[in-house]
Write a protein that holds these residues in place. Structure first.
Motif, short mmCIF file in Angstrom:
data_model
loop_
_atom_site.label_atom_id
_atom_site.label_comp_id
_atom_site.label_asym_id
_atom_site.label_seq_id
_atom_site.Cartn_x
_atom_site.Cartn_y
_atom_site.Cartn_z
N UNK A 1 13.16 4.40 49.69
CA UNK A 1 13.49 3.32 48.66
C UNK A 1 14.52 2.81 48.53
N UNK A 2 14.88 1.57 48.07
CA UNK A 2 16.26 0.88 48.06
C UNK A 2 17.06 1.31 46.87
N UNK A 3 18.25 1.65 47.23
CA UNK A 3 18.90 1.98 46.10
C UNK A 3 19.07 1.22 44.83
N UNK A 4 19.08 1.49 43.64
CA UNK A 4 19.01 0.67 42.47
C UNK A 4 20.08 -0.57 42.46
N UNK A 5 21.11 -0.32 42.74
CA UNK A 5 22.26 -1.36 42.62
C UNK A 5 21.79 -2.43 43.55
N UNK A 6 21.39 -1.96 44.65
CA UNK A 6 21.24 -2.95 45.57
C UNK A 6 19.96 -3.86 45.27
N UNK A 7 18.82 -2.93 44.86
CA UNK A 7 17.76 -3.56 44.47
C UNK A 7 18.00 -4.75 43.29
N UNK A 8 18.86 -4.31 42.50
CA UNK A 8 19.02 -5.39 41.12
C UNK A 8 19.94 -6.57 41.65
N UNK A 9 20.77 -6.39 42.66
CA UNK A 9 21.66 -7.48 43.40
C UNK A 9 20.66 -8.37 43.96
N UNK A 10 19.76 -7.66 44.96
CA UNK A 10 18.77 -8.49 45.44
C UNK A 10 17.83 -9.34 44.89
N UNK A 11 17.25 -8.50 43.64
CA UNK A 11 16.77 -9.62 42.81
C UNK A 11 17.27 -10.65 42.17
N UNK A 12 18.32 -10.24 41.99
CA UNK A 12 19.22 -11.62 41.24
C UNK A 12 19.32 -12.55 42.20
N UNK A 13 19.92 -12.12 43.51
CA UNK A 13 19.99 -13.27 44.57
C UNK A 13 18.94 -13.92 45.02
N UNK A 14 17.79 -13.38 44.83
CA UNK A 14 16.27 -14.05 45.25
C UNK A 14 16.14 -15.00 43.97
N UNK A 15 16.20 -14.76 42.89
CA UNK A 15 16.17 -15.60 41.89
C UNK A 15 16.95 -16.81 41.94
N UNK A 16 18.22 -16.60 42.12
CA UNK A 16 19.24 -17.75 42.38
C UNK A 16 18.81 -18.54 43.52
N UNK A 17 18.44 -17.93 44.60
CA UNK A 17 17.89 -18.47 45.99
C UNK A 17 16.69 -19.73 45.61
N UNK A 18 15.61 -18.74 44.89
CA UNK A 18 14.42 -19.59 44.19
C UNK A 18 15.03 -20.84 43.57
#
Length: 130
Positions: free
Chosen positions: A97-114
């Motif tokens: 499992x990916x740690x929650x804080x990294x998961x949130x930050x990754x999701x946000x970064x992927x949205x910005x990237x998209x």
């Protein structure tokens, strides 16, 4: 007074010999071992970062630089060192499992990237229709 440095066949293993009573040689040995340990950790961190960068490149078709920037962005948002973020991404790829804080930050970064990617596609489509 005599110092001898021997590099063995395995160039990762550095062995230094110092003569008793020579304090500076002993200090050199300690400094060399510390630097060797630091370089090993840095190299291991780079390998994990490269592996995570490749995974990001597979998931979001992007360049090497864009994948690294995305990982750096996640690292900054989480206030976590880049090798730790990369190790978590690699571990998640392997089923952990990916740690929650990294998961949130990754999701946000992927949205910005998209969003940035869609912005580039839209502007190039507008220019080509002119």
């Amino acid at each position: 007074m005599q110092r001898t440095t021997v590099l063995q066949e395995d160039w990762w293993t550095l062995r230094a010999e110092a003569t008793w009573g020579n304090a500076s040689a002993g200090q050199d040995l300690v400094a060399l071992r510390a630097e060797n340990d630091r370089l090993r950790r840095a190299l291991a961190g780079r390998a994990v970062i490269d592996q995570a960068r490749g995974m990001v490149m597979v998931l979001t078709p992007c360049s090497r630089g864009a994948a690294r920037n995305l990982l750096v962005d996640v690292s900054r948002q989480c206030d976590t060192r880049l090798p730790e973020v990369a190790a978590a991404v690699v571990a998640a790829w392997e089923g952990k499992p990916l740690p929650e804080r990294i998961q949130r930050a990754l999701r946000c970064a992927l949205r910005r990237f998209g969003a940035e990617d869609r912005g580039r596609d839209g502007s190039s489509a507008d220019e080509s229709s002119r």
